[in-house]
Write a protein that holds these residues in place. Structure first.
Motif, PDB file in Angstrom:
ATOM      1  N   ASP A  33      47.707  38.591  35.807  1.00 52.15           N
ATOM      2  CA  ASP A  33      47.108  37.324  35.465  1.00 52.15           C
ATOM      3  C   ASP A  33      46.404  36.606  36.652  1.00 52.15           C
ATOM      4  O   ASP A  33      45.252  36.465  36.569  1.00 52.15           O
ATOM      5  CB  ASP A  33      48.214  36.571  34.744  1.00 52.15           C
ATOM      6  CG  ASP A  33      47.474  35.347  34.185  1.00 52.15           C
ATOM      7  OD1 ASP A  33      46.351  34.950  34.519  1.00 52.15           O
ATOM      8  OD2 ASP A  33      48.141  34.396  33.419  1.00 52.15           O
TER       9      ASP A  33
ATOM     10  N   GLY B 129      39.154  43.680  32.156  1.00 52.68           N
ATOM     11  CA  GLY B 129      39.322  42.191  32.186  1.00 52.68           C
ATOM     12  C   GLY B 129      39.893  42.302  33.687  1.00 52.68           C
ATOM     13  O   GLY B 129      41.248  42.197  33.819  1.00 52.68           O
ATOM     14  N   ASN B 130      39.139  41.856  34.725  1.00 55.90           N
ATOM     15  CA  ASN B 130      39.482  41.716  36.059  1.00 55.90           C
ATOM     16  C   ASN B 130      39.798  40.151  35.913  1.00 55.90           C
ATOM     17  O   ASN B 130      39.091  39.403  36.701  1.00 55.90           O
ATOM     18  CB  ASN B 130      38.640  41.998  36.874  1.00 55.90           C
ATOM     19  CG  ASN B 130      38.930  42.035  38.435  1.00 55.90           C
ATOM     20  OD1 ASN B 130      40.257  41.942  38.848  1.00 55.90           O
ATOM     21  ND2 ASN B 130      38.027  41.609  39.265  1.00 55.90           N
ATOM     22  N   HIS B 131      41.208  39.777  35.751  1.00 50.06           N
ATOM     23  CA  HIS B 131      41.453  38.521  35.994  1.00 50.06           C
ATOM     24  C   HIS B 131      42.078  37.971  37.151  1.00 50.06           C
ATOM     25  O   HIS B 131      41.864  36.969  37.827  1.00 50.06           O
ATOM     26  CB  HIS B 131      42.382  38.018  34.719  1.00 50.06           C
ATOM     27  CG  HIS B 131      42.322  36.694  34.573  1.00 50.06           C
ATOM     28  ND1 HIS B 131      43.421  35.637  35.021  1.00 50.06           N
ATOM     29  CD2 HIS B 131      41.767  35.624  33.975  1.00 50.06           C
ATOM     30  CE1 HIS B 131      43.304  34.600  34.850  1.00 50.06           C
ATOM     31  NE2 HIS B 131      42.313  34.442  33.948  1.00 50.06           N
TER      32      HIS B 131
ATOM     33  N   ASN C 151      35.567  37.020  40.624  1.00 51.68           N
ATOM     34  CA  ASN C 151      35.759  38.050  39.764  1.00 51.68           C
ATOM     35  C   ASN C 151      34.961  38.190  38.617  1.00 51.68           C
ATOM     36  O   ASN C 151      34.339  36.823  38.257  1.00 51.68           O
ATOM     37  CB  ASN C 151      37.188  38.048  39.537  1.00 51.68           C
ATOM     38  CG  ASN C 151      37.655  36.847  38.764  1.00 51.68           C
ATOM     39  OD1 ASN C 151      37.331  35.699  39.117  1.00 51.68           O
ATOM     40  ND2 ASN C 151      38.470  36.899  37.672  1.00 51.68           N
TER      41      ASN C 151
ATOM     42  N   HIS D 104      35.732  33.795  37.117  1.00 56.61           N
ATOM     43  CA  HIS D 104      36.947  32.924  37.143  1.00 56.61           C
ATOM     44  C   HIS D 104      37.556  32.186  38.583  1.00 56.61           C
ATOM     45  O   HIS D 104      37.483  31.058  38.613  1.00 56.61           O
ATOM     46  CB  HIS D 104      38.291  33.503  36.501  1.00 56.61           C
ATOM     47  CG  HIS D 104      38.098  33.450  35.242  1.00 56.61           C
ATOM     48  ND1 HIS D 104      39.231  33.076  34.469  1.00 56.61           N
ATOM     49  CD2 HIS D 104      37.105  33.739  34.336  1.00 56.61           C
ATOM     50  CE1 HIS D 104      38.851  33.092  33.107  1.00 56.61           C
ATOM     51  NE2 HIS D 104      37.718  33.449  32.908  1.00 56.61           N
TER      52      HIS D 104
ATOM     53  N   PRO E  89      34.827  44.433  34.365  1.00 51.05           N
ATOM     54  CA  PRO E  89      35.582  44.127  35.724  1.00 51.05           C
ATOM     55  C   PRO E  89      34.864  44.296  36.863  1.00 51.05           C
ATOM     56  O   PRO E  89      34.145  45.254  37.172  1.00 51.05           O
ATOM     57  CB  PRO E  89      36.656  45.188  35.364  1.00 51.05           C
ATOM     58  CG  PRO E  89      36.982  45.335  34.264  1.00 51.05           C
ATOM     59  CD  PRO E  89      35.648  45.241  33.515  1.00 51.05           C
TER      60      PRO E  89
ATOM     61  N   HIS F 221      37.321  27.353  36.324  1.00 50.68           N
ATOM     62  CA  HIS F 221      38.923  27.999  36.230  1.00 50.68           C
ATOM     63  C   HIS F 221      38.920  27.619  37.528  1.00 50.68           C
ATOM     64  O   HIS F 221      39.282  26.232  37.947  1.00 50.68           O
ATOM     65  CB  HIS F 221      38.585  29.316  36.182  1.00 50.68           C
ATOM     66  CG  HIS F 221      38.329  29.946  34.716  1.00 50.68           C
ATOM     67  ND1 HIS F 221      39.302  29.878  33.761  1.00 50.68           N
ATOM     68  CD2 HIS F 221      37.198  29.788  34.022  1.00 50.68           C
ATOM     69  CE1 HIS F 221      38.557  30.289  32.624  1.00 50.68           C
ATOM     70  NE2 HIS F 221      37.542  30.078  32.562  1.00 50.68           N
TER      71      HIS F 221
ATOM     72  N   ASP G 286      31.833  36.534  32.969  1.00 51.02           N
ATOM     73  CA  ASP G 286      32.845  35.370  32.918  1.00 51.02           C
ATOM     74  C   ASP G 286      33.495  35.224  34.205  1.00 51.02           C
ATOM     75  O   ASP G 286      34.341  36.055  34.728  1.00 51.02           O
ATOM     76  CB  ASP G 286      33.799  35.739  31.927  1.00 51.02           C
ATOM     77  CG  ASP G 286      34.818  34.414  31.748  1.00 51.02           C
ATOM     78  OD1 ASP G 286      34.365  33.411  32.119  1.00 51.02           O
ATOM     79  OD2 ASP G 286      35.730  34.728  30.863  1.00 51.02           O
TER      80      ASP G 286
ATOM     81  N   ASN H 256      35.118  38.656  34.898  1.00 52.92           N
ATOM     82  CA  ASN H 256      36.717  38.826  33.913  1.00 52.92           C
ATOM     83  C   ASN H 256      36.279  39.963  32.841  1.00 52.92           C
ATOM     84  O   ASN H 256      37.105  40.480  32.559  1.00 52.92           O
ATOM     85  CB  ASN H 256      37.067  37.490  33.671  1.00 52.92           C
ATOM     86  CG  ASN H 256      38.373  37.623  33.080  1.00 52.92           C
ATOM     87  OD1 ASN H 256      39.313  38.241  33.504  1.00 52.92           O
ATOM     88  ND2 ASN H 256      38.443  36.735  31.869  1.00 52.92           N
ATOM     89  N   ASN H 257      35.074  39.986  32.546  1.00 51.62           N
ATOM     90  CA  ASN H 257      34.783  40.714  31.202  1.00 51.62           C
ATOM     91  C   ASN H 257      34.471  42.075  31.592  1.00 51.62           C
ATOM     92  O   ASN H 257      35.457  42.948  31.163  1.00 51.62           O
ATOM     93  CB  ASN H 257      33.510  40.155  30.469  1.00 51.62           C
ATOM     94  CG  ASN H 257      33.475  40.789  29.203  1.00 51.62           C
ATOM     95  OD1 ASN H 257      34.296  41.171  28.378  1.00 51.62           O
ATOM     96  ND2 ASN H 257      32.227  41.187  28.871  1.00 51.62           N
TER      97      ASN H 257
ATOM     98  N   ARG I 128      43.420  42.914  33.376  1.00 47.30           N
ATOM     99  CA  ARG I 128      44.173  41.814  32.571  1.00 47.30           C
ATOM    100  C   ARG I 128      44.637  42.635  31.272  1.00 47.30           C
ATOM    101  O   ARG I 128      45.497  41.971  30.741  1.00 47.30           O
ATOM    102  CB  ARG I 128      43.056  40.652  32.456  1.00 47.30           C
ATOM    103  CG  ARG I 128      43.530  39.682  31.292  1.00 47.30           C
ATOM    104  CD  ARG I 128      42.614  39.883  30.059  1.00 47.30           C
ATOM    105  NE  ARG I 128      43.064  38.832  28.991  1.00 47.30           N
ATOM    106  CZ  ARG I 128      42.344  37.839  28.906  1.00 47.30           C
ATOM    107  NH1 ARG I 128      41.310  37.601  29.596  1.00 47.30           N
ATOM    108  NH2 ARG I 128      42.814  36.914  27.919  1.00 47.30           N
TER     109      ARG I 128
END
Lengths: 200, 662
Positions: free
Chosen positions: B228, B158-160, B130, B111, B135, B502, B109, B132-133, B177
């Motif tokens: 975040d 989760g690398n948000h 990044n 972002h 990382p 995003h 994912d 996200n899922n 995240r």
């Protein structure tokens, strides 16, 4: 009769024959091809001893019509043209240094013959490439040849082909014109002087 | 007509008029409210757009590249997700790019794309994004528009809050995240032991300024917060990094309620120059971890994946003067620094105002220790001591802010579905325009750098509804282009996007277009199985492994007839595209392959693995319409039963090359 060239003429002849060095630094002739898919154009630059530009791309396209693969080692001219140019430079320089009119005349005659030979040579290679096609080529149009123009424009299938001197070619052309002008000026001055001599 | 029917007529009339009145009280149709201006987005055929727009694909795992102002889609760059179209993740060369410590992962994912910067200005060299899922951070090379490198992040879930860069791209950051028990802790703990066992990390990945190569430099351990978004300080605040966090409640279930209890969460300010100093003093601790580091090489046209085993860790608990927390209203999302580097805007998704913090005041508060307690040893700066001011009633659900070159800020409002323009100095709202609908991030060209280009703001919306022709339950997410050159923002254009956009960034085309590679030079091809010409074609058999080093050029493969392949073989087609011209890719596809196609750029070699399962004649062909004789660009492979003695034989045309079994 004064048989020597004037100092100005000799400087101009030296300059013109020196300018021939340009053919070692710049391409002499160019063939440009434009097609709908090649709006930016494809160029093949012909030097006195090599080819440059988009030769491989042009070869890739030529294989459809069965044209021979263009490569520098197919042209024996590339091996000896440098010596020919050296000979011309030497001939011109000797005319300038000695100031002998006969040498200048020889130089001009050689230049004209040389120029005609170059154009004949271009025509001959163009004919060869345009006509001696692989009979198994993918695209065969009966009766159609693909000989590029010697000078100017010609439409070849989807391509507009243009053939013109390149930078060094123009310099050689200019140098040739310059020595011919020198000869003409010398000849006119000489005639006037001869007339004057006759009236006395 | 009977008289009793006449009696009913007034009733009908009344109902009809009432209906009309009610209809006219409904809000006007959006098509009426919004008027585009086609002339401002029209790019005549053959003309170029002014900006490139790099738009994250969200759950598609890709980046898509648009032209602005036309909104035309130019390219989809596969990053974290396999892409059958380009063989990304299917060819032997690209499979290692998607390797992780968990093994090969075909999806993520993606972002937040971030363009590399020099001196705080967009330099057009790379885009970072990044995963996200699982990382990760990827780097896309803008010479080739290809993913050049992917690095996995250990101690993260989760690398948000990533992949944002410092002003000279010294670092690209990552932040977890989800807080979790870290990789060296025993993770087999009750979930409700969050407060005791769960921690967060932020990571600083060093970027080599000469070639963009990434290297996980250090991680900072933090209390168990959820990070975040983030942004680097710039100009005067260069040396600092700001991360927004939510779940300061440290809830582990029903976060929508339990993480929304406190009035304020935090913006975490990290003094990374201080962190560098601690590392120089040897205060970092080496931790054994496992993470993949994948690099694509444009000369071998292949990726390598290496599992790294160590990371340097700094603990915020033990090291003073490195990390501070600034209270920020209600679950902040955006954490955006203005072009001067002085103002930091927090966007609390549930807040009714927009706090703007002052870098100078933060420094003063730190010097004077104007703190309000601490969280696990990290001082919490007093809200008022860090605050420059608040934008009153900006709208509902502020998410993200970007800036123009004239001191204005543009904040997206998810709940009230609008963009709000306000002045950074006097904090006054100047203008607002509706978006269709529910805007997430927004993007001004160069809008997070020291040198915004202004001109446009682009909204990336979460909900599309009636904007385009319906396409069943799933609709394209929409982007909207607004002209911001005047006092009032003006909607110019709607365009659909790929996946879920995003964040996105835009940069002037002039920074990028001149560097674009047209083809790869064949003489520089260092692929171990390259065939640099039709004379170099060969087939090597090593036991049941067969390497076919073949070529493609308009309009044939060499070889295009292959015999001597047996059931049980493991066949590798190493296809080299011999073309040396722009825009002449060749494709390669083989019947029944449990794989995708190859799409091979001029001068490139790519490899398709194929396992023949039964005897027969198997066709293959070029999938990219390469020439007038593209359809003829095809060939056959003879597959014989296992153990058969059909000799290896191959060739193209009238004089096949005599095959030799090695």
């Amino acid at each position: 009769m004064k048989n020597k060239l004037s100092t100005t003429s000799r400087i101009l002849i030296a300059f013109a024959s020196g300018a021939l060095i340009a053919v070692f630094l710049l391409p002499a002739w160019r063939i440009d091809l434009f097609a709908p898919q090649y709006p930016e154009g494809l160029t093949m630059n012909i030097w006195i001893n090599k080819l440059s530009g988009d030769v491989e791309i042009i070869n890739g396209l030529n294989h459809y019509i069965g044209m021979k693969h263009i490569s520098a080692d197919m042209f024996p001219e590339f091996k000896y043209m440098s010596y020919v140019v050296f000979f011309f430079m030497a001939l011109g320089m000797s005319a300038a240094i000695t100031g002998r009119k006969k040498l200048l005349l020889a130089y001009i005659v050689a230049t004209i013959i040389g120029g005609l030979l170059v154009i004949y040579d271009l025509y001959k290679w163009g004919y060869d490439y345009g006509h001696n096609l692989n009979p198994n080529a993918a695209i065969r149009v009966p009766g159609l040849s693909y000989q590029p123009p010697v000078l100017g424009h010609k439409r070849l299938l989807n391509f507009d082909a243009y053939s013109y001197p390149d930078a060094a070619g123009w310099i050689v052309f200019g140098a040739g014109a310059l020595v011919i002008m020198v000869w003409l000026v010398e000849w006119l001055i000489n005639r006037k002087r001869n007339k004057r001599l006759k009236t006395y | 007509m009977k008289p009793n029917q006449f009696k009913k007529l007034p009733v009908f009339l009344f109902t009809f008029i009432a209906f009309l009145l009610i209809e006219s009280c409904k809000p006007k149709n959006t098509n009426v409210a919004a008027s585009g201006d086609a002339s401002k987005t029209y790019i005549a055929p053959g003309q170029y757009d002014e900006f490139y727009n790099f738009v994250s694909g969200g759950f598609s795992g890709h980046i898509s590249v648009y032209g602005i102002p036309s909104g035309r889609l130019f390219r989809i760059i596969p990053v974290f997700s396999v892409d059958a179209e380009r063989g990304w993740g299917f060819s032997e060369e690209t499979k290692p790019m998607l390797n992780t410590s968990h093994g090969f992962i075909p999806w993520d994912d993606a972002h937040h794309p971030e363009l590399s910067q020099t001196n705080g200005e967009v330099d057009g060299r790379w885009v970072f994004i990044n995963g996200n899922n699982t990382p990760r951070i990827a780097r896309i090379d803008l010479k080739t528009f290809k993913t050049a490198e992917i690095i996995e992040i250990p101690n993260s879930a989760g690398n948000h809050s990533s992949a944002f860069v410092t002003q000279n791209t010294e670092y690209v950051v990552a932040g977890t995240r989800f807080s979790i028990p870290l990789d060296d802790d025993n993770g087999d703990v009750p979930i409700d032991s969050y407060k005791k066992n769960f921690r967060g990390t932020v990571s600083f990945i060093k970027v080599d300024s000469s070639n963009g190569r990434m290297n996980l430099s250090f991680q900072i351990r933090t209390p168990g917060l959820d990070f975040d978004l983030s942004h680097a300080g710039k100009g005067k605040s260069h040396g600092w990094f700001f991360f927004s966090c939510y779940n300061s409640e440290q809830a582990n279930t029903l976060l929508e309620v339990n993480a929304s209890q406190r009035d304020k969460d935090f913006i975490m300010a990290v003094n990374w120059k201080k962190a560098e100093e601690y590392i120089r003093q040897g205060k970092g601790k080496k931790q054994a971890v496992r993470y993949a580091h994948n690099v694509y090489n444009d000369e071998t046209h292949s990726a390598t994946s290496k599992i790294e085993t160590e990371v340097l860790v700094l603990d915020s608990k033990d090291l003073a003067n490195m990390v501070y927390l600034i209270p920020c209203p209600k679950s902040p999302h955006g954490c955006d620094v203005d072009p001067t580097g002085e103002y930091i805007v927090g966007s609390g998704k549930l807040a009714a105002l927009l706090p703007v913090f002052s870098f100078d005041k933060i420094q003063k508060a730190i010097a004077a220790k104007t703190f309000d307690g601490d969280v696990d040893g990290i001082p919490v700066i007093k809200y008022e001591a860090a605050l420059y001011g608040e934008v009153e009633k900006p709208g509902l659900g502020p998410l993200h802010t970007e800036f123009d070159q004239n001191g204005n800020a543009y904040t997206s409002m998810f709940v009230s579905s609008e963009i709000v323009k306000w002045n950074v100095k006097d904090l006054k709202v100047l203008d607002r325009v509706p978006t269709y609908y529910s805007i997430g991030h927004l993007s001004v060209p160069g809008g997070d750098s020291r040198k915004p280009f202004g001109k446009y703001v682009i909204a990336y919306n979460k909900i599309t509804k009636d904007r385009y022709l319906p396409t069943g339950p799933e609709l394209a997410h929409s982007a909207q282009l607004y002209d911001i050159s005047g006092k009032k923002m003006k909607l110019l254009l709607d365009f659909p996007t790929v996946g879920e956009p995003h964040y996105a960034q835009a940069a002037p085309a002039s920074l990028i277009k001149g560097n674009s590679v047209k083809f790869f030079k064949l003489e520089e091809n260092k692929h171990p199985y390259v065939a640099k010409g039709e004379g170099a074609v060969k087939i090597i058999r090593e036991g049941n492994k067969v390497h076919i080093m073949m070529t493609s050029i308009r309009s044939h493969f060499n070889p295009d007839n292959i015999e001597g392949i047996k059931v049980g073989d493991e066949v590798y087609f190493h296809v080299t595209n011999l073309e040396q011209d722009w825009d002449v890719p060749h494709g390669f596809a083989i019947k029944g392959a449990l794989n995708a196609e190859l799409l091979i750029m001029p001068g490139e070699t790519q490899t398709l693995k194929w396992l023949p399962t039964k005897p027969g004649i198997i066709p293959f062909y070029c999938t990219d319409f390469c020439s007038a004789l593209h359809q003829e660009m095809q060939g056959y492979i003879r597959v014989s039963p296992a153990g058969s003695n059909v000799p290896l034989k191959y060739g193209t045309g009238v004089k096949p090359n005599p095959g030799q079994e090695k």
